[in-house]
Motif scaffolding. Structure first.
Motif, mmCIF file in Angstrom:
data_model
loop_
_atom_site.group_PDB
_atom_site.id
_atom_site.type_symbol
_atom_site.label_atom_id
_atom_site.label_comp_id
_atom_site.label_asym_id
_atom_site.label_seq_id
_atom_site.Cartn_x
_atom_site.Cartn_y
_atom_site.Cartn_z
ATOM 1 N N GLU A 1 0.822 -1.209 0.000
ATOM 2 C CA GLU A 1 0.000 0.000 0.000
ATOM 3 C C GLU A 1 0.856 1.258 0.000
ATOM 4 O O GLU A 1 0.564 2.232 -0.701
ATOM 5 C CB GLU A 1 -0.916 -0.023 1.226
ATOM 6 C CG GLU A 1 -1.874 1.147 1.313
ATOM 7 C CD GLU A 1 -2.791 1.039 2.520
ATOM 8 O OE1 GLU A 1 -2.787 1.974 3.339
ATOM 9 O OE2 GLU A 1 -3.489 0.011 2.633
ATOM 10 N N ARG A 2 1.949 1.239 0.739
ATOM 11 C CA ARG A 2 2.834 2.405 0.774
ATOM 12 C C ARG A 2 3.490 2.628 -0.589
ATOM 13 O O ARG A 2 3.665 3.771 -1.020
ATOM 14 C CB ARG A 2 3.896 2.231 1.869
ATOM 15 C CG ARG A 2 3.316 2.331 3.284
ATOM 16 C CD ARG A 2 4.414 2.245 4.334
ATOM 17 N NE ARG A 2 5.298 3.413 4.261
ATOM 18 C CZ ARG A 2 5.087 4.556 4.889
ATOM 19 N NH1 ARG A 2 4.004 4.734 5.624
ATOM 20 N NH2 ARG A 2 5.957 5.553 4.797
ATOM 21 N N ARG B 1 0.745 4.099 -2.867
ATOM 22 C CA ARG B 1 0.446 5.504 -2.546
ATOM 23 C C ARG B 1 1.567 6.435 -2.961
ATOM 24 O O ARG B 1 1.354 7.630 -3.143
ATOM 25 C CB ARG B 1 0.175 5.631 -1.044
ATOM 26 C CG ARG B 1 -1.167 5.056 -0.624
ATOM 27 C CD ARG B 1 -1.448 5.305 0.837
ATOM 28 N NE ARG B 1 -2.815 4.934 1.195
ATOM 29 C CZ ARG B 1 -3.322 5.029 2.410
ATOM 30 N NH1 ARG B 1 -2.553 5.480 3.399
ATOM 31 N NH2 ARG B 1 -4.565 4.671 2.653
ATOM 32 N N GLN C 1 -5.993 1.336 -4.189
ATOM 33 C CA GLN C 1 -4.807 2.194 -4.182
ATOM 34 C C GLN C 1 -4.165 2.292 -5.565
ATOM 35 O O GLN C 1 -3.095 2.890 -5.716
ATOM 36 C CB GLN C 1 -3.781 1.639 -3.181
ATOM 37 C CG GLN C 1 -4.326 1.389 -1.798
ATOM 38 C CD GLN C 1 -4.803 2.667 -1.127
ATOM 39 O OE1 GLN C 1 -4.320 3.757 -1.407
ATOM 40 N NE2 GLN C 1 -5.793 2.529 -0.240
ATOM 41 N N ARG D 1 2.158 1.068 8.804
ATOM 42 C CA ARG D 1 1.215 2.162 8.495
ATOM 43 C C ARG D 1 1.623 3.462 9.154
ATOM 44 O O ARG D 1 1.342 4.543 8.639
ATOM 45 C CB ARG D 1 -0.196 1.756 8.919
ATOM 46 C CG ARG D 1 -0.775 0.619 8.079
ATOM 47 C CD ARG D 1 -2.256 0.395 8.366
ATOM 48 N NE ARG D 1 -2.755 -0.692 7.548
ATOM 49 C CZ ARG D 1 -2.893 -1.948 7.981
ATOM 50 N NH1 ARG D 1 -2.571 -2.256 9.221
ATOM 51 N NH2 ARG D 1 -3.335 -2.890 7.173
ATOM 52 N N HIS E 1 10.363 4.237 0.225
ATOM 53 C CA HIS E 1 8.914 4.424 0.372
ATOM 54 C C HIS E 1 8.332 3.547 1.483
ATOM 55 O O HIS E 1 7.209 3.790 1.933
ATOM 56 C CB HIS E 1 8.189 4.073 -0.931
ATOM 57 C CG HIS E 1 8.486 5.004 -2.063
ATOM 58 N ND1 HIS E 1 8.477 6.374 -1.932
ATOM 59 C CD2 HIS E 1 8.792 4.741 -3.374
ATOM 60 C CE1 HIS E 1 8.765 6.927 -3.102
ATOM 61 N NE2 HIS E 1 8.970 5.966 -3.977
#
Length: 290
Positions: free
Chosen positions: A3-4, A7, A28, A113, A137
């Motif tokens: 997810e990071r 994003r 995402q 997160r 990231h």
């Protein structure tokens, strides 16, 4: 972690053995592959598996079984496995013209997160440099630990510390409570003292509320203690405190509570001390909420 990356605007395709775990990443902007082989033509593939056997299975499908097959440009493996299994994976990737970076991580999903993930890497320096932008990231830091499989030993040593600190935290918490000190008060003091740490603060809500929602289970911790003690024997390093903690981790597995968090070490310590624990309904800062 995926997810990071998404994003951050990385062009991302994901695959999971349980597809339902990958599907939410569509929101995402990630694509979901139907098979592992669907990742084969990518520049970089991150892998995260529980055991070396699982990694072997994934690499077999990712790299193909034909001499004509070409693998992805780089495999960045974030699993916690032995140096020997890591070296075997590196050789398998090299046979398909794929670079390999050992990159185990420290931090469960909530830590990730919150941006607190740490990565330790080993392999060719040029491979590390090639993917360093992606690693940036993922969280707080990425450390290059040298050639070969040195990152595996770093992560194994890290997880030994994790187990020893948690057992010690359980012992002193039970001592304080049996002497009449509420758990939340003792842990609040300890976390604000010189011996407190982000980890003791993070683990405090589980200890105070007796919430053992799994983040890292006793069988996984036992696996890492087995790896660590094997490394200690190979390198002739005495580790008496670690060896004793390994027996206590084994005892936690023996209770059958193998799907809970390894913070159940607190329960076992309390039982050995003849102390009955009750949840304390007190708000506790885990240090990650911000």
């Amino acid at each position: 972690m995926a997810e990071r990356l998404a994003r951050a605007g990385v062009d991302l395709t994901v695959w999971n053995r349980t597809r339902a775990k990958a599907e939410p990443l569509r929101e995402q902007g990630a694509a979901v592959a139907d098979t592992i082989a669907g990742l084969r033509d990518h520049d970089v593939v991150f892998t995260m598996l529980s055991t070396s056997e699982d990694l072997d299975h994934v690499l077999a499908e990712l790299l193909g079984d034909s001499g004509e097959d070409r693998g992805p440009g780089v495999v960045v493996d974030c699993s916690t496995i032995s140096p020997e299994a890591s070296a075997a994976a590196r050789r398998r990737c090299a046979e398909r013209g794929t670079e390999f970076l050992a990159a185990p991580v420290s931090g469960n999903p909530k830590v990730v997160r919150a941006g607190g993930l740490s990565v330790v890497c080993s392999g060719p320096r040029e491979t590390y440099d090639r993917v360093s932008g992606l690693l940036a990231h993922l969280g707080r830091s990425a450390t290059y630990a040298g050639e070969g499989e040195t990152a595996r030993l770093v992560k194994i040593a890290h997880n030994l510390m994790l187990g020893v600190v948690t057992q010690t935290l359980a012992e002193v918490t039970v001592l304080a409570e049996k002497g009449g000190v509420p758990r939340h008060a003792f842990l609040s003091f300890l976390n604000d003292s010189v011996v407190g740490s982000p980890f003791t603060r993070y683990k405090s809500p589980a200890f105070v509320h007796l919430d053992y929602t799994p983040r890292f289970t006793p069988p996984l911790l036992r696996k890492d203690f087995d790896l660590g003690l094997a490394a200690a024997r190979a390198l002739d390093v005495p580790m008496p405190v670690t060896a004793l903690t390994a027996q206590l981790v084994q005892a936690s597995v023996g209770t059958g509570r193998v799907t809970e968090d390894f913070a159940i070490l607190l329960d076992l310590q309390a039982a050995a001390a003849g102390l009955k624990l009750e949840p304390e309904a007190v708000p506790v800062d885990d240090g990650l909420s911000a």
